[in-house]
Design an enzyme around this catalytic site. Structure first.
Site, PDB file in Angstrom:
ATOM      1  N   GLY A   1       4.678   5.813  -7.249  1.00 35.79           N
ATOM      2  CA  GLY A   1       5.449   4.565  -7.240  1.00 35.79           C
ATOM      3  C   GLY A   1       6.282   4.479  -5.970  1.00 35.79           C
ATOM      4  N   SER A   2       7.414   3.820  -6.070  1.00 38.12           N
ATOM      5  CA  SER A   2       8.196   3.530  -4.866  1.00 38.12           C
ATOM      6  C   SER A   2       8.832   4.762  -4.242  1.00 38.12           C
ATOM      7  CB  SER A   2       9.301   2.526  -5.190  1.00 38.12           C
ATOM      8  OG  SER A   2       8.713   1.315  -5.587  1.00 38.12           O
ATOM      9  N   THR A   3       8.847   5.900  -4.954  1.00 36.24           N
ATOM     10  CA  THR A   3       9.379   7.106  -4.304  1.00 36.24           C
ATOM     11  C   THR A   3       8.543   7.439  -3.074  1.00 36.24           C
ATOM     12  OG1 THR A   3       8.008   8.564  -5.666  1.00 36.24           O
ATOM     13  CG2 THR A   3      10.213   8.094  -6.483  1.00 36.24           C
TER      14      THR A   3
END
Lengths: 602, 409
Positions: A317-319
């Site tokens: 995801g956005s990590t």
């Protein structure tokens, strides 16, 4: 042509060889039967010998704060030694214990078919009342004996089960290769995690004692001629784990919540906590797991035996945006304060598909810093298209994704970094490259990372690019306390310029601490936490919730990655857990001086 | 001629060899009887079966003696190929105790490796005599080596390390007996020495010194010595590489094979028990049927591979001496037959058979005395077991048959 050997010489030579060989045998025989005869005669008189193995206790496992998390306890097994005339005593023992004699007979004949001479363990870990009853009647049970065994105990039950692993009985097909290392048919060995990884350290070496037995198989004591061989206890493992932190981190997961948390000390690579939920109780395996228990564990749809922290890989995801951003900065596609051609209006059209930003309202025109803080997907879609899958894959690998961290655990997933050739293999040529690159830029799709990899990566960013190999072992000591194996500390560097790292760190700190940043839930009073939320779409259900961070932001002493399966937004579920872990750890460290405090406490 | 043969039969029959074999077989039945007097139902009555094996074996012996050796020479190739076929077949049959050594015939378990030994002896005797003076090195040594290595390799992967060792011994015996120069025998063996010597610096230096000594002694020309030297070094340097290619447990198995003492749970225990049994027998022994060690059944194979322990325990050093004298007499008579036999094939075959018997005796007794590795090799004519007893008696019969026809060309 060299001289051939003549017939006469050949005959003499052959006779001489035969004569010499037979004479040597005769001399050797005379040596045993004349010169050493009294020694062997005595041994033979005493040699109604029964070899009793003396089990070596398995080594302790200690954490950095000197908590014993695994130890050995003595257990008492009922063992059958006699190879003949065993039916009567075995059925008598069964009736004494009120156990099924048919099952015992089956166990004996079953083992004897393959290993006719090894002793058979009839009952393992006899409870005290039964032990007393058997010992009372031992004289009427020729060929049976109570043997002490060393049994493993995980002191905190299921807490830290994936860290520790468990010990189990040797499988029959393993025994063939293990017997040469001194394992007995009935020995236990480490299976999974640290118990397996450091089997050679934890396992001692068994001793044995020789007992004289009478014709009925009753023991009469040890003969004087042969000294017992004492067992050597296993060595102690000292871990980097902070048990207080581990306990706290486990308690942050609700019952039934699936996920993982990894905490690392970025300046050393020491793993401070390693949580995988749900967990299981290793003590179930201590005396051989019961079939019903095993079936329950193996068939549990939540896979409690599976170590999600190192064996499971999830879309980040956005990590992952730190990797996308770093790649774009290093490739000079953007500058820290430059803006993307298209402002965020809540979605972006690529080809004939619409890619949505998580915030339907849109973020407007942002620079890199703003895009990170607000986790703007539209900004990163454009970055991904500019970078291409190939370059993002290359930078992911350079930053350690798609490769095992080489943590000291037996099994680790490398995760997955798909590149264009991977996509070609998988979907054939002509796949829609643009969409794939846009998705990859925000950590969705086929890209997979483990919680451990993410904690290590964020720790390395916080540590200004110096990445220490994550590890659990700090030292191994003999039972007397002599250290014979030291911590393995190695590092490499993320291939990023100081300017890039500084930009990432600034942005990550503001994700948590700037009003409106997505990571606000991980805020810790008095400390600057720097981190990133992630929400990983998951075709099988609800999104996975991620948070990865390090703190304090300027010189971090802890890096954390938290994953909660099917829990929705990272900002809502994983971030508060990560924040609590940071808070607990920094709070625990406060009274002591940093660095070697935990070791000095010994 | 016919009348002469019947007369010749009685005169040329080697009574000494026959007597030794019969006495050893009788001793075997008695020893099996004694060794199985323990409380193990599985062992009861085995001595009667041994009696049956000996009876069948004596028939095989008579047959072996009756058939002219020309048959063996004529059938050397088919016999050899059949033996190889059986060795391959046995690998695909179900394993007994994790090895593929036996073919189960229902009433009887046959070991193809026994037949392979005999077939290899015949074939080597036949071809190496034909190729004795061949100019080509390949015919003189290469092919005999290959013909030996094939059954050896198949037996080795069964796995049966002990039996596989018989094959190079057969080759060596046949080469030696056909008159191979000592120089050639030395240089055939030196690569093996090199492989062992290379594991330590001092032993390697000694090996190199011996090699140079051999060059001088046999007056090897420099042009021949240099490649020989390089070949020896090259083959020697292969062995550490092979060694490290083995899994650790495989290395450990080889070390245990060479030194059972390092494995107190396994073969080291058996050797200790065997030494206690023999040593406690003393000079006079504990008396027939009186062994205390054997009664406790500490040895897993006291009626088969470890039967010598029972003999040593019950009959003492005198019994051992008697047994060794019988074997010595048997070997002596066998060598005499080989020497007197005029047909070269028959003489070589007799030598091969006698050598195999002697090698098995030394390996087996040496094992029970703790001076040889622990192998599954039975004591010829004495150990319990149909396959071994019948093969051994048949082999003795073939030697007797060769002795009967020792004046034929």
């Amino acid at each position: 042509m060299a001289q051939e050997i003549g017939s006469r010489e050949r005959t003499l030579a052959l006779m001489a060889i035969c004569g010499a060989a037979l004479s040597l045998l005769l001399v050797r025989s005379a040596q045993l039967q004349v010169f050493d005869s009294s020694k062997y005669g005595m041994l033979s008189r005493q040699n109604r010998l029964r070899r009793i193995d003396l089990a070596a206790p398995r080594g302790l496992v200690l954490t950095a704060d000197s908590v014993i998390i695994a130890e050995s306890r003595p257990g008492f097994n009922l063992v059958l030694f006699a190879t003949a005339d065993w039916a009567a005593p075995v059925s008598r023992a069964a009736s004494l214990l009120a156990l099924d004699s048919a099952a015992m007979f089956a166990a004996v004949t079953g083992q004897r078919r393959q290993f006719p001479r090894d002793p058979v363990v009839l009952v393992r870990d006899l409870p005290p009342p039964l032990l007393a009853r058997i010992e009372e009647h031992l004289d009427d049970l020729p060929g049976l004996r109570i043997e002490t065994a060393s049994l493993r105990r995980a002191c905190f039950g299921p807490v830290g089960s994936h860290l520790l692993g468990f010990t189990g009985r040797i499988a029959v097909n393993q025994y063939d290769s293990l017997r040469d290392y001194g394992y007995g048919l009935d020995d236990f060995l480490g299976k999974g995690s640290l118990e397996q990884q450091y089997e050679n350290i934890l396992r001692g070496s068994d001793g044995y004692e020789l007992y004289e037995v009478d014709a009925r198989g009753r023991e009469r004591g040890a003969p004087q001629a042969l000294e017992p061989v004492e067992p050597v206890p296993g060595s102690t493992l000292r871990l980097s784990i902070d048990w207080g932190l581990q306990l706290a981190a486990e308690s942050l997961f609700a019952v039934g919540q699936k996920g993982a948390a990894v905490a690392i000390e970025p300046s050393t690579g020491r793993i401070l906590a390693l949580v995988s939920r749900p967990n299981f109780d290793p003590n179930q395996f201590a005396t051989g797991i019961r079939a019903a228990d095993w079936n329950r564990l193996a068939n549990d749809p939540d896979f409690p035996m599976w170590d999600r922290a190192v064996r499971s890989a999830y879309p980040p995801g956005s990590t992952f945006k730190v990797v996308t951003a770093a790649a774009a900065l290093e490739e000079s596609l953007i500058t820290a304060d430059g803006r993307m051609p298209r402002a965020c209006g809540g979605s972006l059209r690529i080809g004939n598909r619409v890619f949505k930003c998580w915030d339907k309202g849109g973020h407007g025109s942002l620079d890199l810093h703003g895009a990170m803080v607000h986790s703007c997907d539209v900004y990163f879609y454009q970055l991904g298209l500019a970078l291409t899958v190939e370059r993002m894959a290359r930078w992911s690998r350079r930053m350690g994704l798609g490769d095992r961290t080489r943590v000291d655990l037996p099994i680790e997933s490398p995760g997955l970094v798909p590149d264009s050739s991977w996509y070609r293999r998988r979907t054939g040529p002509g796949s829609w490259r643009g969409g794939v690159a846009a998705n990859m830029a925000i950590g969705q799709g086929e890209l997979m990372v483990t919680p451990l990899q993410l904690a290590s990566l964020y720790g390395a960013i916080g540590n200004d690019g110096q990445r220490w190999k994550p590890h659990l072992l700090v030292s191994a000591e003999t039972a007397e306390g002599a250290v014979f194996r030291k911590e393995l500390k190695i590092y490499d560097r993320l291939p990023l310029s100081p300017a890039t790292i500084a930009a990432l760190k600034r942005a990550l700190a503001d994700v948590v601490n700037q009003p409106g940043g997505t990571g606000g839930a991980a805020r810790v009073a008095g400390v600057a936490v720097a981190g990133k939320t992630g929400t990983a779409q998951n075709p099988h259900g609800e999104d996975h919730s991620w948070f990865a961070c390090f703190a304090p932001a300027d010189r971090p002493s802890i890096a954390v990655a938290v994953l909660v399966e099917n829990a929705g937004h990272g900002s809502a579920v994983a971030a508060p857990i990560a924040g609590s872990i940071v808070r607990t750890y920094l709070g625990r460290r406060q009274p002591r001086s940093p660095g070697q405090a935990t070791l000095a406490a010994e | 001629m016919t009348g002469g043969r019947s007369l010749g039969f009685s005169r040329d029959l080697d009574g000494g060899l026959l007597a030794a074999v019969v006495l050893l077989s009788a001793a075997g039945v008695l020893s099996v009887y004694s060794a199985t007097q323990v409380d193990q139902p599985a062992l009861a009555g085995l001595w009667q079966r041994q009696l049956l094996w000996v009876a069948l074996g004596l028939l095989a012996m008579a047959l072996g003696a009756a058939l002219p050796f020309r048959y063996w020479e004529a059938f050397a190739w088919p016999l050899y190929l059949a033996a190889l076929g059986l060795l391959v077949l046995v690998l695909f049959l179900p394993a007994h105790q994790r090895t593929h050594r036996w073919i189960d015939l229902g009433f009887f378990q046959a070991q193809p490796s026994e037949l392979a030994k005999l077939a290899t002896i015949f074939l080597l005797a036949s071809v190496s005599d034909k190729w004795r003076k061949a100019r080509s090195f390949v015919l003189r040594y290469g092919l005999p080596i290959v013909l030996t290595a094939a059954p050896m390799a198949l037996v080795l992967i069964e796995p049966d390390l002990g039996t596989s060792l018989s094959f190079p011994v057969i080759l060596l015996a046949v080469l030696f007996w056909r008159g191979t120069p000592l120089r050639d025998i030395f240089f055939l063996l030196s690569p093996l020495l090199s492989m062992v010597a290379v594991f330590s610096m001092p032993s390697f230096l000694v090996f190199v010194a011996v090699l140079f000594g051999a060059f001088l002694l046999f007056r090897v020309r420099f042009a021949a010595a240099l490649p020989l030297f390089l070949l020896n070094i090259a083959i020697g340097s292969l062995s550490p590489w092979l060694w490290h290619g083995l899994k650790e447990y495989q290395q450990k198995r080889i070390l245990i094979f060479l030194n059972p003492g390092i494995d107190p749970r396994g073969s080291g225990w058996h050797v200790l028990q065997s030494k206690i049994a023999i040593g406690s027998g003393g000079l006079a022994g504990k008396g027939f049927l009186q062994g205390t060690q054997k009664k406790l059944s500490f040895l897993p194979a006291q009626h088969t591979d470890f039967i010598f322990s029972t003999i040593g325990e019950e009959l003492g050093l005198w019994g051992v001496l008697l047994l060794l004298l019988l074997y010595g007499w048997l070997l002596y008579r066998g060598i005499q037959i080989a020497r007197q036999t005029r047909n070269r094939f028959a003489s070589l075959a007799a030598t091969g058979i006698v050598t195999v018997i002697g090698f098995n005796v030394v390996l087996n007794i040496g094992m029970t005395l703790g001076v040889m590795p622990v192998t599954g090799i039975p004591l010829p004519f004495v150990s319990y077991g149909g396959s071994a007893v019948i093969t051994m008696l048949a082999m003795a019969g073939i030697v007797l048959g060769i002795g009967l026809r020792r004046y034929e060309y």
